[in-house]
Write an enzyme that holds these catalytic residues in place. Structure first.
Site, PDB file in Angstrom:
ATOM      1  N   LYS A  30      39.491  -4.719   6.381  1.00  0.00           N
ATOM      2  CA  LYS A  30      40.479  -5.786   6.162  1.00  0.00           C
ATOM      3  C   LYS A  30      41.782  -5.220   5.593  1.00  0.00           C
ATOM      4  O   LYS A  30      42.866  -5.540   6.061  1.00  0.00           O
ATOM      5  CB  LYS A  30      39.918  -6.841   5.180  1.00  0.00           C
ATOM      6  CG  LYS A  30      38.635  -7.494   5.669  1.00  0.00           C
ATOM      7  CD  LYS A  30      38.127  -8.552   4.697  1.00  0.00           C
ATOM      8  CE  LYS A  30      37.665  -8.019   3.355  1.00  0.00           C
ATOM      9  NZ  LYS A  30      36.484  -7.151   3.407  1.00  0.00           N
ATOM     10  N   ARG A  51      36.128 -17.282   0.659  1.00  0.00           N
ATOM     11  CA  ARG A  51      34.943 -16.461   0.755  1.00  0.00           C
ATOM     12  C   ARG A  51      33.666 -17.194   0.392  1.00  0.00           C
ATOM     13  O   ARG A  51      32.599 -16.594   0.358  1.00  0.00           O
ATOM     14  CB  ARG A  51      35.180 -15.389  -0.270  1.00  0.00           C
ATOM     15  CG  ARG A  51      34.765 -14.085  -0.184  1.00  0.00           C
ATOM     16  CD  ARG A  51      35.538 -13.315  -1.233  1.00  0.00           C
ATOM     17  NE  ARG A  51      34.941 -12.036  -1.390  1.00  0.00           N
ATOM     18  CZ  ARG A  51      35.570 -10.901  -1.140  1.00  0.00           C
ATOM     19  NH1 ARG A  51      36.785 -10.889  -0.696  1.00  0.00           N
ATOM     20  NH2 ARG A  51      34.970  -9.784  -1.341  1.00  0.00           N
ATOM     21  N   ARG A  60      36.191   5.995   0.557  1.00  0.00           N
ATOM     22  CA  ARG A  60      37.516   5.385   0.456  1.00  0.00           C
ATOM     23  C   ARG A  60      38.285   5.924  -0.748  1.00  0.00           C
ATOM     24  O   ARG A  60      37.749   6.162  -1.813  1.00  0.00           O
ATOM     25  CB  ARG A  60      37.391   3.863   0.314  1.00  0.00           C
ATOM     26  CG  ARG A  60      38.731   3.214  -0.060  1.00  0.00           C
ATOM     27  CD  ARG A  60      38.746   1.736   0.140  1.00  0.00           C
ATOM     28  NE  ARG A  60      37.652   1.057  -0.536  1.00  0.00           N
ATOM     29  CZ  ARG A  60      37.338  -0.208  -0.306  1.00  0.00           C
ATOM     30  NH1 ARG A  60      38.021  -0.908   0.584  1.00  0.00           N
ATOM     31  NH2 ARG A  60      36.339  -0.759  -0.950  1.00  0.00           N
ATOM     32  N   ARG A  72      37.654   3.019  -6.208  1.00  0.00           N
ATOM     33  CA  ARG A  72      37.389   1.741  -6.876  1.00  0.00           C
ATOM     34  C   ARG A  72      36.069   1.780  -7.637  1.00  0.00           C
ATOM     35  O   ARG A  72      35.105   2.395  -7.185  1.00  0.00           O
ATOM     36  CB  ARG A  72      37.347   0.624  -5.827  1.00  0.00           C
ATOM     37  CG  ARG A  72      38.681  -0.026  -5.603  1.00  0.00           C
ATOM     38  CD  ARG A  72      38.725  -0.911  -4.397  1.00  0.00           C
ATOM     39  NE  ARG A  72      37.660  -1.900  -4.294  1.00  0.00           N
ATOM     40  CZ  ARG A  72      37.587  -2.817  -3.341  1.00  0.00           C
ATOM     41  NH1 ARG A  72      38.544  -2.864  -2.415  1.00  0.00           N
ATOM     42  NH2 ARG A  72      36.604  -3.666  -3.299  1.00  0.00           N
ATOM     43  N   ARG A 121      27.471  -6.672  -3.020  1.00  0.00           N
ATOM     44  CA  ARG A 121      28.604  -7.240  -2.276  1.00  0.00           C
ATOM     45  C   ARG A 121      28.157  -7.718  -0.900  1.00  0.00           C
ATOM     46  O   ARG A 121      28.602  -8.745  -0.414  1.00  0.00           O
ATOM     47  CB  ARG A 121      29.718  -6.191  -2.139  1.00  0.00           C
ATOM     48  CG  ARG A 121      30.497  -5.982  -3.454  1.00  0.00           C
ATOM     49  CD  ARG A 121      31.166  -4.630  -3.536  1.00  0.00           C
ATOM     50  NE  ARG A 121      32.264  -4.450  -2.607  1.00  0.00           N
ATOM     51  CZ  ARG A 121      32.819  -3.277  -2.332  1.00  0.00           C
ATOM     52  NH1 ARG A 121      32.376  -2.177  -2.947  1.00  0.00           N
ATOM     53  NH2 ARG A 121      33.822  -3.191  -1.484  1.00  0.00           N
TER      54      ARG A 121
HETATM   55  P1  AP5 Z   1      39.199  -1.140   3.951  1.00  0.00           P
HETATM   56  O1  AP5 Z   1      40.234  -1.474   4.945  1.00  0.00           O
HETATM   57  O2  AP5 Z   1      39.625  -0.822   2.584  1.00  0.00           O
HETATM   58  O3  AP5 Z   1      38.038  -2.259   3.949  1.00  0.00           O
HETATM   59  P2  AP5 Z   1      38.037  -3.754   3.418  1.00  0.00           P
HETATM   60  O4  AP5 Z   1      37.469  -4.614   4.484  1.00  0.00           O
HETATM   61  O5  AP5 Z   1      39.363  -4.123   2.867  1.00  0.00           O
HETATM   62  O6  AP5 Z   1      36.935  -3.614   2.293  1.00  0.00           O
HETATM   63  P3  AP5 Z   1      36.937  -4.081   0.774  1.00  0.00           P
HETATM   64  O7  AP5 Z   1      35.939  -3.215   0.079  1.00  0.00           O
HETATM   65  O8  AP5 Z   1      38.305  -4.144   0.204  1.00  0.00           O
HETATM   66  O9  AP5 Z   1      36.349  -5.522   0.910  1.00  0.00           O
HETATM   67  P4  AP5 Z   1      35.722  -6.367  -0.191  1.00  0.00           P
HETATM   68  O10 AP5 Z   1      35.702  -7.694   0.440  1.00  0.00           O
HETATM   69  O11 AP5 Z   1      34.436  -5.859  -0.684  1.00  0.00           O
HETATM   70  O12 AP5 Z   1      36.735  -6.184  -1.435  1.00  0.00           O
HETATM   71  P5  AP5 Z   1      37.861  -7.118  -2.082  1.00  0.00           P
HETATM   72  O13 AP5 Z   1      38.859  -6.228  -2.674  1.00  0.00           O
HETATM   73  O14 AP5 Z   1      38.265  -8.166  -1.147  1.00  0.00           O
HETATM   74  O15 AP5 Z   1      38.342   0.071   4.575  1.00  0.00           O
HETATM   75  C1  AP5 Z   1      37.288   0.694   3.876  1.00  0.00           C
HETATM   76  C2  AP5 Z   1      37.306   2.204   4.115  1.00  0.00           C
HETATM   77  O16 AP5 Z   1      36.956   2.466   5.460  1.00  0.00           O
HETATM   78  C3  AP5 Z   1      38.680   2.853   3.907  1.00  0.00           C
HETATM   79  O17 AP5 Z   1      38.498   4.123   3.358  1.00  0.00           O
HETATM   80  C4  AP5 Z   1      39.267   2.950   5.328  1.00  0.00           C
HETATM   81  O18 AP5 Z   1      40.133   4.071   5.460  1.00  0.00           O
HETATM   82  C5  AP5 Z   1      38.022   3.119   6.170  1.00  0.00           C
HETATM   83  N1  AP5 Z   1      38.096   2.443   7.479  1.00  0.00           N
HETATM   84  C6  AP5 Z   1      38.637   1.234   7.760  1.00  0.00           C
HETATM   85  N2  AP5 Z   1      38.476   0.926   9.059  1.00  0.00           N
HETATM   86  C7  AP5 Z   1      37.797   1.965   9.616  1.00  0.00           C
HETATM   87  C8  AP5 Z   1      37.331   2.254  10.951  1.00  0.00           C
HETATM   88  N3  AP5 Z   1      37.530   1.400  11.965  1.00  0.00           N
HETATM   89  N4  AP5 Z   1      36.661   3.432  11.155  1.00  0.00           N
HETATM   90  C9  AP5 Z   1      36.454   4.307  10.122  1.00  0.00           C
HETATM   91  N5  AP5 Z   1      36.893   4.101   8.858  1.00  0.00           N
HETATM   92  C10 AP5 Z   1      37.545   2.931   8.594  1.00  0.00           C
HETATM   93  O19 AP5 Z   1      37.030  -7.797  -3.248  1.00  0.00           O
HETATM   94  C11 AP5 Z   1      36.520  -7.043  -4.303  1.00  0.00           C
HETATM   95  C12 AP5 Z   1      35.838  -7.952  -5.314  1.00  0.00           C
HETATM   96  O20 AP5 Z   1      36.815  -8.875  -5.859  1.00  0.00           O
HETATM   97  C13 AP5 Z   1      34.735  -8.856  -4.785  1.00  0.00           C
HETATM   98  O21 AP5 Z   1      33.483  -8.194  -4.750  1.00  0.00           O
HETATM   99  C14 AP5 Z   1      34.758  -9.992  -5.800  1.00  0.00           C
HETATM  100  O22 AP5 Z   1      34.127  -9.619  -6.994  1.00  0.00           O
HETATM  101  C15 AP5 Z   1      36.243 -10.138  -6.081  1.00  0.00           C
HETATM  102  N6  AP5 Z   1      36.889 -11.099  -5.158  1.00  0.00           N
HETATM  103  C16 AP5 Z   1      37.840 -10.831  -4.234  1.00  0.00           C
HETATM  104  N7  AP5 Z   1      38.166 -11.946  -3.562  1.00  0.00           N
HETATM  105  C17 AP5 Z   1      37.402 -12.946  -4.077  1.00  0.00           C
HETATM  106  C18 AP5 Z   1      37.268 -14.334  -3.792  1.00  0.00           C
HETATM  107  N8  AP5 Z   1      37.989 -14.930  -2.837  1.00  0.00           N
HETATM  108  N9  AP5 Z   1      36.381 -15.056  -4.524  1.00  0.00           N
HETATM  109  C19 AP5 Z   1      35.640 -14.474  -5.496  1.00  0.00           C
HETATM  110  N10 AP5 Z   1      35.709 -13.175  -5.801  1.00  0.00           N
HETATM  111  C20 AP5 Z   1      36.583 -12.414  -5.102  1.00  0.00           C
HETATM  112 MG    MG Z   2      40.153  -4.638   0.961  1.00  0.00          MG
END
Ligand code: AP5
Ligand code: MG
Ligand code: ZN
Length: 216
Positions: A13, A88, A127, A160, A171
């Site tokens: 994402k 979410r 990452r 992270r 997660r």
């Molecule tokens: P990346 O693009 O960083 O992946 P991502 O989908 O953004 O993954 P996240 O870990 O950020 O998602 P998440 O939902 O767990 O975290 P969030 O910050 O939203 O890619 C990942 C890696 O893979 C990178 O190194 C990239 O280079 C590589 N990559 C990407 N695409 C690739 C491909 N095609 N091939 C190979 N490599 C690839 O949330 C974190 C926490 O915040 C949650 O757990 C929760 O506690 C809280 N939170 C956030 N939003 C909410 C909400 N709405 N409600 C409640 N709690 C929330």
């Molecule tokens: Mg992300």
């Protein structure tokens, strides 16, 4: 363009958001980034969110919804926005749909990055993120030119706190139980564009832009 991007942790994402912002130049609203930013500034919200995030649980809706409401009602979202990581769960989706009804915010599509879970452990543990500009790297799949240093701004790269095998398990549990139903909900309303996120970053980018060009 008004978009939501959804998918499992590590689906891409953040990575795809960087590509979308280059093209559409709209505000990228990532709730995860917003919580991490609060934590870096040691605000009360950031310190409260940290416990949930480190365990891989969702932060309580009361905090999350407030944060998003404040951001989405700013004038810069009128012409377009990209919501990453929200809504979410059911309560957040309900809030969002009410907002769509009550305001003229609007929504064009929900981009669903569909990925096999067995791909995620490697993506998550490899990452690296820039402390300054938040650019996303991967030690194998998308390395920076100089190890530990951001190509864009020279900032320091970090891992992270929730990018561990243990937190990832939790997660994924939260994603399956709470977020998958939200994707199904948007699917029934006809918003969802499926993107095969198992492929290389270049191919996912290409398919994503193609899916947005298709008239649904
Ligand atoms: P990346 O693009 O960083 O992946 P991502 O989908 O953004 O993954 P996240 O870990 O950020 O998602 P998440 O939902 O767990 O975290 P969030 O910050 O939203 O890619 C990942 C890696 O893979 C990178 O190194 C990239 O280079 C590589 N990559 C990407 N695409 C690739 C491909 N095609 N091939 C190979 N490599 C690839 O949330 C974190 C926490 O915040 C949650 O757990 C929760 O506690 C809280 N939170 C956030 N939003 C909410 C909400 N709405 N409600 C409640 N709690 C929330
Ligand atoms: Mg992300
Ligand atoms: Zn940087």
């Amino acid at each position: 363009m008004k978009l939501i991007i959804v998918g499992a942790p590590g689906a891409g994402k953040g990575t795809m958001s960087e590509e979308l912002v280059k093209k559409y130049n709209f505000p990228h609203i990532s709730t995860g980034d917003m919580f991490r930013d609060h934590l870096a500034r040691k605000t009360e919200l950031g310190l409260t969110a940290k416990g949930y995030m480190d365990r891989g649980e969702l932060v309580p809706d009361s905090l999350t919804i407030q944060l998003v409401k404040e951001r989405l009602t700013r004038p810069d979202c009128k012409d377009g926005y990209l919501l990453d990581g929200f809504p979410r769960n059911e309560a957040q989706a309900e809030f969002f749909m009410n907002m769509l009804e009550e305001t003229n915010l609007g929504l064009d599509a929900v981009l669903y990055l569909d990925v096999d879970f067995d791909k995620l452990i490697k993506r998550i543990t490899g990452r690296r993120i820039c402390k300054e500009c938040k650019s996303v790297y991967h030690i194998e799949f998308s390395p920076s030119k100089e190890e530990g240093i951001c190509d864009n701004c020279g900032g320091e790269l970090y891992q992270r706190a929730d990018d561990t095998e243990e937190a990832l398990k939790q997660r994924l549990t939260a994603y399956s139980a709470e977020t998958m139903p939200v994707i199904n909900f948007f699917e029934k309303l006809g918003y969802v564009r499926h993107v095969n996120a198992n492929q290389s970053i270049e191919k996912v980018t290409e398919d994503m832009f193609k899916s947005l060009e298709e008239n649904n």
